[in-house]
Design an enzyme around this catalytic site. Structure first.
Site, PDB file in Angstrom:
ATOM      1  N   TYR A 165      -6.872  -9.754  54.779  1.00 56.55           N
ATOM      2  CA  TYR A 165      -6.720 -10.091  53.359  1.00 56.55           C
ATOM      3  C   TYR A 165      -6.605  -8.794  52.577  1.00 56.55           C
ATOM      4  CZ  TYR A 165      -7.891 -12.261  48.835  1.00 56.55           C
ATOM      5  OH  TYR A 165      -7.877 -12.705  47.541  1.00 56.55           O
ATOM      6  N   HIS A 196     -16.050 -15.828  40.364  1.00 55.50           N
ATOM      7  CA  HIS A 196     -17.098 -16.050  41.369  1.00 55.50           C
ATOM      8  C   HIS A 196     -18.441 -16.124  40.666  1.00 55.50           C
ATOM      9  CE1 HIS A 196     -13.836 -14.518  43.905  1.00 55.50           C
ATOM     10  NE2 HIS A 196     -14.379 -15.253  44.855  1.00 55.50           N
ATOM     11  N   ASP A 218     -12.876 -12.631  36.664  1.00 57.94           N
ATOM     12  CA  ASP A 218     -13.520 -12.973  37.938  1.00 57.94           C
ATOM     13  C   ASP A 218     -14.285 -14.288  37.794  1.00 57.94           C
ATOM     14  OD1 ASP A 218     -14.979 -13.004  40.321  1.00 57.94           O
ATOM     15  OD2 ASP A 218     -16.558 -11.767  39.433  1.00 57.94           O
ATOM     16  N   TYR A 272     -14.047 -22.832  52.922  1.00 61.46           N
ATOM     17  CA  TYR A 272     -14.525 -21.443  52.907  1.00 61.46           C
ATOM     18  C   TYR A 272     -15.429 -21.159  51.713  1.00 61.46           C
ATOM     19  CZ  TYR A 272     -14.670 -16.422  52.536  1.00 61.46           C
ATOM     20  OH  TYR A 272     -15.134 -15.138  52.437  1.00 61.46           O
ATOM     21  N   HIS A 273     -14.893 -21.433  50.526  1.00 62.27           N
ATOM     22  CA  HIS A 273     -15.601 -21.043  49.301  1.00 62.27           C
ATOM     23  C   HIS A 273     -16.797 -21.943  49.020  1.00 62.27           C
ATOM     24  CE1 HIS A 273     -11.389 -19.935  49.255  1.00 62.27           C
ATOM     25  NE2 HIS A 273     -11.785 -18.826  48.677  1.00 62.27           N
ATOM     26  N   LYS A 278     -20.104 -14.091  32.540  1.00 63.47           N
ATOM     27  CA  LYS A 278     -19.216 -13.242  33.307  1.00 63.47           C
ATOM     28  C   LYS A 278     -18.037 -12.797  32.461  1.00 63.47           C
ATOM     29  CE  LYS A 278     -18.155 -14.325  37.529  1.00 63.47           C
ATOM     30  NZ  LYS A 278     -18.604 -13.085  38.179  1.00 63.47           N
TER      31      LYS A 278
END
Lengths: 341, 664
Positions: B21, B546, B544, B175-176, B540
């Protein structure tokens, strides 16, 4: 460059009140912080502030609207849409959102402003989140003070609570028009009807009406429920509106209904009665919180308290509260009860 | 020639596709990196886009500030896409693009770039991630509301199934979910609920005939995570393989074996990689890679491994090379690929797979009963469950119940020669990359035929309004020189934007340990002294999305008695400062994982200062030591990085920060 500390002057209630009346936005947050402050000096300044804000004519400008409804009904989305529309009309908006406090830790997660993005950096919008503190599901003691402060500085006040427990009753006393946001699907609705909370709202808005038949059924049930006499009162026929906050459908109608209700309030004299009832409830609540039922007994009991409130219909709430508190403290100190009427 | 023993395959299996990645700074720099990686034996590409590209902004948009070229490559138009694949023959490449909200656009640019190389769409193979549900739940680069997002996804599926038959139009990502804290059961259940939402949406389209559905089913692939509990991960892969086949047969009437195969790519777990003794991460990565390759029946189709130093900052080419070598050793040196499935017949594995399947089916049914994946996003159900799982995981690490070597146990260490000398063990993106990209964008805009671009955009708007497939007009936009921001704005104008529920209303853990009680008492005492309960804003800045870390801080702050304004993601410094002042908070907590902290945190501090607001700021994120020092000099009160796993201690220090700001 660094975070050097300035010595901040003690907040001054009179000065903050004057700045608020000039619609000075920078006075709003300090005023809200002050009325939340439990230290003795702050209490006194807060009383001065609120008394000034309750002076005749000061609270006449803003329209106060309450939104209540079960979690997930779409209150925040509706709030967001209403803010956007008010801003497009050039009106400023003050918002109060109340979330429950944790019984265990006393902490609270105030997450609602995340979904109200209109005006996140717009000085014409002011958003204050409040925790309900020790009274689960209920409104914070500060919410009423918050409405008084915002009501001086902004054109429209929106108060949002999660519709559980007693919060509707309390929010109904704080605002002029209470909107119940219903979500399609009957489960929690029957629960609401049973609990009698549907007696309080002035307007019922069935959200997500784009869901079709389910939404229509919910709306019909509510209409039937009201038709059966669930609290029809004093000449205001409560409308059941179909809206979609997400799509923006039906919001013109909702705003028209709010305006109509406000007109009815003013014409019928109900506005004044309602605001006085809000004042009285807040005083009763504060006295009970501070002194417990023992303290209220020392004053002469509920009946005497109600009489005191009725005797002073035009006295600012903050002053009346201070006066009654003094009486209770005096009675408690002298150990006697003025129980004779 | 001797007969082959029966226990061994007649010929060894072909290895999975090796990817890394990667992408950073600019299309030019990333192209060079890709060509180096291919020369080292990598067999596919995995493109990392920067956050402005992922969220549909041009590099010169105010929200892009500090983010350009940070977590991936900026691709603003066809020119960037052509540069990115210069001298890389797209007809022979297998390219995975981690792109979601703007997936239709990036695929259009890819198709257009291929056409300019003389390669037809039909000859392309690869994957667009294109999974919006997990963006709402974990990764946070969503743009549009669920309904139009689902429409874009199904448009791409309907288009590619005929026009780019070897393309995987969507990678359903569990995945996440694991990164957000999901247990294996939640991973399976929520990713399958997601797949069902997508497949149902395609099934309900007028332009997809019923008999094409099996083919569509066959094009759905997954993107899995693999954690350190590798035995369970093997079982998870096998359980998903079996459940997928059942779903295809039962719900969508698929009968052909080939179309029923569970196909998935993997990036192994980044969540468990430690900042402390980072060299240990290499061992973790090897074991995790084994988890998704060991069982032939459930072996991944493509694998990308993180680098050992990801918790420290951006990996360098050498760090990524080390991870590629792990794959090559596993595939070429070991005898792994010479055998049939090594676990068939294992009673233990079979039993564990059975347990996972039963539990996952139950949880899946719960989500379906709530109205499916989209409804369970909108009402916050899945997100709340994930936040709860994550809280449980972090508490187990904090209490020492779950051992993480080098972090909460066996912390004694010799100085590491790998990280000696400070600063040198990670990649730093050149600070001038952002401005250079903006300059290139302006040059591109001034050279293109703007009436062509405008006409193509009008065609796109008309198609969207008519309900036509988004792909053909988007490919025309790509050729006409439309930019990423323009394409996205056209969609924003029609679809609107969406903010997903945060899940921070998660149930309280009710911790009753001594340390927590002590902090709770301090929080209460500080609130009494200041006149009102401690109030903190958590948010945040930047693009981003996340949010897992920020959410855990918010939840824990509530649990120790603070009133927490959770402000969420994608905030400008101005928004943060206005919120903090209006809300009357005592402290601001910022979280940034994209490497844009240097710009964004300083912007927040400057904005606070300009507005005369004195509120202390603390910061958490992947922040290299040198940067941390600079931020402290700029006025940040405390900085937390992945090594600070003890949330109770962080809470205690937040009280310190508030007390320092309000001395008695």
């Amino acid at each position: 460059m660094s975070w050097r500390r300035r010595t901040l002057p003690d907040p001054n209630g009179a000065e903050l009140a004057a700045r608020l009346r000039d619609r000075d936005r920078t006075a709003v947050a300090p005023a809200l912080n002050l009325v939340d402050d439990r230290r003795p000096n702050a209490r006194e300044q807060a009383r001065i502030l609120l008394e000034a804000l309750e002076a005749p004519g000061v609270q006449d400008k803003a329209v106060r609207i309450g939104l209540t409804g079960a979690p997930g009904a779409g209150k925040s989305t509706l709030l967001d849409a209403m803010v956007r529309r008010a801003r497009n009309r050039g009106e400023s908006v003050g918002l109060v959102a109340v979330d429950p406090s944790s019984r265990h830790s006393g902490g609270a997660l105030l997450g609602d402003r995340i979904r109200v993005r209109s005006g996140a950096a717009d000085p014409g919008v002011f958003f204050r989140s409040m925790a309900a503190r020790d009274r689960l599901g209920g409104l914070a003691e500060g919410a009423r003070a918050g409405v008084l402060i915002l009501g001086v500085a902004f054109d429209q006040i929106l108060v949002e609570t999660v519709g559980v427990g007693q919060s509707e009753g309390e929010i109904a006393d704080l605002v002029d028009t209470l909107v119940f946001v219903a979500q399609p699907g009957a489960g929690d609705l029957m629960q609401s009807m049973k609990a009698g909370v549907l007696e309080l709202p002035d307007i019922i808005a069935v959200n997500k009406s784009d869901m079709g038949p389910i939404a229509e059924r919910t709306a019909s049930e509510l209409e039937a429920g009201i038709g059966l006499g669930v609290g029809d009162r004093k000449g205001w026929k409560r409308p059941v509106l179909r809206i979609s906050a997400q799509e923006g459908h039906g919001l013109d109608g909702l705003e028209a209904a709010i305006a109509e209700h406000r007109g009815w309030l003013a014409d019928s004299g109900e506005l004044e009665r309602r605001r006085r009832r809000g004042r009285d409830r807040a005083i009763e609540e504060s006295l009970t919180l501070r002194y417990g039922s023992f303290g209220v007994e020392a004053l002469g009991g509920r009946v005497r308290l109600t009489a005191c409130l009725a005797d002073a219909p035009n006295e600012p709430g903050a002053r009346l509260l201070a006066r009654l508190s003094d009486q209770i403290e005096l009675a408690l100190r002298s150990g006697t009860s003025e129980s004779t009427p | 020639m001797a007969a082959v023993p029966s226990s061994v395959l007649e010929s060894p299996d072909r290895p999975w596709v090796f990817r890394t990645y990667s992408g950073h700074s600019s299309a030019e720099a990333s192209n060079e990196l890709y060509r180096q990686n291919l020369a080292k034996g990598q067999t596919g590409l995995s493109v990392a886009f920067d956050l402005p590209t992922q969220t549909g902004y041009d590099s010169d948009h105010p929200l892009a500030r500090g983010e350009v070229g940070k977590v991936g490559v900026p691709v603003g138009h066809i020119g960037d896409m052509e540069t990115l694949f210069r001298e890389i023959p797209l007809g022979q490449m297998n390219t995975s693009m981690t792109i979601n909200a703007t997936a239709a656009w990036l695929l259009s640019l890819y198709v257009a770039a291929a056409e300019r190389q003389g390669v037809g769409a039909g000859d392309l193979s690869g994957t667009t991630q294109n999974d919006i549900v997990k963006e709402y739940l974990s990764r946070g680069t969503h743009v549009f509301p669920p309904e139009p997002s689902l429409r874009l996804i199904s448009d791409m599926i309907a288009y590619t199934v005929d026009e780019i038959p070897r393309w995987n139009p969507i990678n359903i990502c569990s995945y996440h979910l694991q990164e957000a804290g999901a247990t294996p059961v939640q991973e399976i259940a929520y990713s399958f609920a997601n797949a069902i939402a997508v497949l149902d949406a395609v099934r309900d389209r007028d332009d997809v005939p019923a008999d094409a559905l099996p083919k569509v089913f066959g094009r759905i692939s997954f993107f899995l995570n693999a954690g350190i509990r590798f035995v369970e991960e093997i079982c998870k892969g096998r359980a998903m393989t079996e459940l997928w086949e059942e779903l295809g047969r039962e719900r969508y009437g698929v009968t052909e074996d080939k179309l029923l195969r569970f196909r998935y790519g993997v990036q192994v777990n980044s969540l468990g990689l430690t900042e402390a003794q980072p060299e240990n991460n290499v061992i973790r990565i090897v074991l995790e890679a084994l988890g998704v390759t060991f069982s032939k029946r459930a072996r991944c189709r493509a694998l990308q491994l993180p680098a050992w130093n990801e918790a420290l900052g951006l990996p360098r080419p050498w760090d990524q090379q080390w991870s590629l070598r792990i794959q090559q050793i596993l595939a070429y040196e070991t005898d792994l690929l010479e055998y049939p499935d090594l676990l068939d017949g294992s009673h233990v594995v079979e039993a564990r797979v059975g347990e996972l399947k039963i539990a996952a089916k139950e949880e899946l049914q719960r989500v379906l009963d709530l109205g499916g994946a989209i409804a369970a996003v909108e009402n916050g159900y899945m997100k709340q469950r994930l936040v709860e799982s994550q809280s449980g995981r972090l508490q187990a690490i904090e209490s020492g119940e779950q051992i993480v070597v080098g972090m909460n146990a066996y912390r004694e260490t010799e100085p590491s020669p790998l990280t000696e000398g400070g600063g040198g063990s990670i990649l730093t993106v050149d600070a001038s990359a952002e401005q250079e990209q903006i300059d290139r964008l302006n040059a591109f805009r001034s050279q293109r035929n703007s009436s062509d671009a405008e006409a193509a955009l009008k065609g796109l708007r008309d198609a969207l309004a008519n309900g036509d497939n988004v792909m053909p007009p988007s490919i025309r936009c790509a050729h006409a020189g439309v930019t990423t921001g323009e394409w996205s704005d056209a969609l924003r104008a029609i679809f609107g934007e969406y903010r997903a529920p945060t899940g921070v209303v998660a149930r309280e853990a009710g911790m009753a340990d001594e340390a927590t009680d002590k902090v709770r008492a301090r929080v209460r005492a500080a609130g009494d002294r200041l006149g009102r309960p401690l109030k903190i804003l958590v948010g945040k800045p930047g693009l981003d999305g996340h949010s897992n870390g920020a959410e855990q801080i918010a939840v824990r702050a509530r649990d120790v008695g603070m009133e927490v304004v959770y402000e969420g993601i994608r905030l400008t410094p101005a928004e943060i400062v206005q919120s903090a002042a209006d809300e009357g908070v005592h402290v601001i907590g910022l979280s940034i994982l994209s490497g844009s902290h240097a710009v964004l945190v300083v912007d927040v501090l400057d904005t606070l200062r300009e507005s005369g607001t004195e509120i202390p700021v603390i910061v958490g994120g992947i922040i290299p030591e040198d940067d941390a020092r600079k931020l402290e000099e700029a006025g940040v009160k405390r900085i937390y990085t992945p090594k600070d796993f003890d949330l109770t201690r962080i809470m205690d220090e937040i009280v310190d920060v508030v007390e320092e700001a309000h001395p008695a």
